[in-house]
Scaffold this motif. Sequence first.
Motif, mmCIF file in Angstrom:
data_model
loop_
_atom_site.group_PDB
_atom_site.id
_atom_site.type_symbol
_atom_site.label_atom_id
_atom_site.label_comp_id
_atom_site.label_asym_id
_atom_site.label_seq_id
_atom_site.Cartn_x
_atom_site.Cartn_y
_atom_site.Cartn_z
ATOM 1 N N GLN A 47 16.848 9.414 3.809
ATOM 2 C CA GLN A 47 16.817 7.949 3.699
ATOM 3 C C GLN A 47 17.418 7.479 2.374
ATOM 4 N N TYR A 48 17.128 8.201 1.300
ATOM 5 C CA TYR A 48 17.690 7.832 -0.003
ATOM 6 C C TYR A 48 19.183 8.124 -0.066
ATOM 7 N N TYR A 49 19.631 9.228 0.530
ATOM 8 C CA TYR A 49 21.073 9.498 0.560
ATOM 9 C C TYR A 49 21.803 8.405 1.336
ATOM 10 N N GLU A 50 21.181 7.919 2.407
ATOM 11 C CA GLU A 50 21.792 6.828 3.174
ATOM 12 C C GLU A 50 21.894 5.553 2.344
ATOM 13 N N LYS A 51 20.913 5.301 1.480
ATOM 14 C CA LYS A 51 20.976 4.135 0.592
ATOM 15 C C LYS A 51 22.128 4.276 -0.401
ATOM 16 N N PRO A 57 30.120 3.850 -0.489
ATOM 17 C CA PRO A 57 30.524 4.568 0.724
ATOM 18 C C PRO A 57 31.371 5.827 0.490
ATOM 19 N N LYS A 58 31.963 5.978 -0.668
ATOM 20 C CA LYS A 58 32.803 7.151 -0.930
ATOM 21 C C LYS A 58 32.111 8.172 -1.825
ATOM 22 N N HIS A 59 30.802 8.108 -1.924
ATOM 23 C CA HIS A 59 30.053 9.016 -2.805
ATOM 24 C C HIS A 59 29.908 10.374 -2.115
ATOM 25 N N PHE A 60 30.857 11.273 -2.400
ATOM 26 C CA PHE A 60 30.908 12.547 -1.681
ATOM 27 C C PHE A 60 29.706 13.441 -1.955
ATOM 28 N N ILE A 61 29.100 13.328 -3.124
ATOM 29 C CA ILE A 61 27.925 14.155 -3.430
ATOM 30 C C ILE A 61 26.770 13.772 -2.517
ATOM 31 N N ALA A 62 26.608 12.484 -2.261
ATOM 32 C CA ALA A 62 25.534 12.041 -1.367
ATOM 33 C C ALA A 62 25.766 12.560 0.050
ATOM 34 N N TYR A 63 27.024 12.515 0.510
ATOM 35 C CA TYR A 63 27.334 13.060 1.844
ATOM 36 C C TYR A 63 27.043 14.564 1.892
ATOM 37 N N ASN A 64 27.449 15.275 0.862
ATOM 38 C CA ASN A 64 27.244 16.722 0.814
ATOM 39 C C ASN A 64 25.751 17.063 0.832
ATOM 40 N N ASN A 65 24.993 16.396 -0.032
ATOM 41 C CA ASN A 65 23.568 16.702 -0.121
ATOM 42 C C ASN A 65 22.808 16.264 1.128
ATOM 43 N N MET A 66 23.271 15.178 1.760
ATOM 44 C CA MET A 66 22.639 14.755 3.007
ATOM 45 C C MET A 66 22.906 15.788 4.105
ATOM 46 N N ALA A 67 24.085 16.370 4.119
ATOM 47 C CA ALA A 67 24.385 17.425 5.091
ATOM 48 C C ALA A 67 23.481 18.633 4.862
ATOM 49 N N ILE A 68 23.243 18.958 3.605
ATOM 50 C CA ILE A 68 22.326 20.060 3.291
ATOM 51 C C ILE A 68 20.922 19.734 3.804
ATOM 52 N N ALA A 69 20.503 18.486 3.618
ATOM 53 C CA ALA A 69 19.182 18.069 4.112
ATOM 54 C C ALA A 69 19.113 18.189 5.629
ATOM 55 N N TRP A 70 20.176 17.775 6.320
ATOM 56 C CA TRP A 70 20.195 17.905 7.782
ATOM 57 C C TRP A 70 20.100 19.366 8.206
ATOM 58 N N LEU A 71 20.797 20.241 7.481
ATOM 59 C CA LEU A 71 20.729 21.672 7.801
ATOM 60 C C LEU A 71 19.321 22.218 7.582
#
Length: 79
Positions: A47-51, A57-71
């Motif tokens: 939820q925080y990564y989505e915020k 919208p181009k914050h690649f670290i948030a996308y990367n860490n959110m993918a790790i959370a999904w995994l």
Amino acid sequence: MNYLKRILILYPILLFNFHQLIAQDVLDLLNTADSLLAEGKITESIQYYEKVIKTEPKHFIAYNNMAIAWLRAKDYEQG
């Protein structure tokens, strides 16, 4: 004309300070998300990564860490 000069001088300063506030806010959200992920609170961290992504919208670290959370949540459909 005097007001126009003041605006032209102050506008870049105000714009720069506003950008710093946004950047600090995003950094705080990212740090919170990272801490939650480290604590194993996966759903909350996502939820925080989505915020973060909503704000930057181009914050690649948030996308990367959110993918790790999904995994870690074994949510392979999302990740």
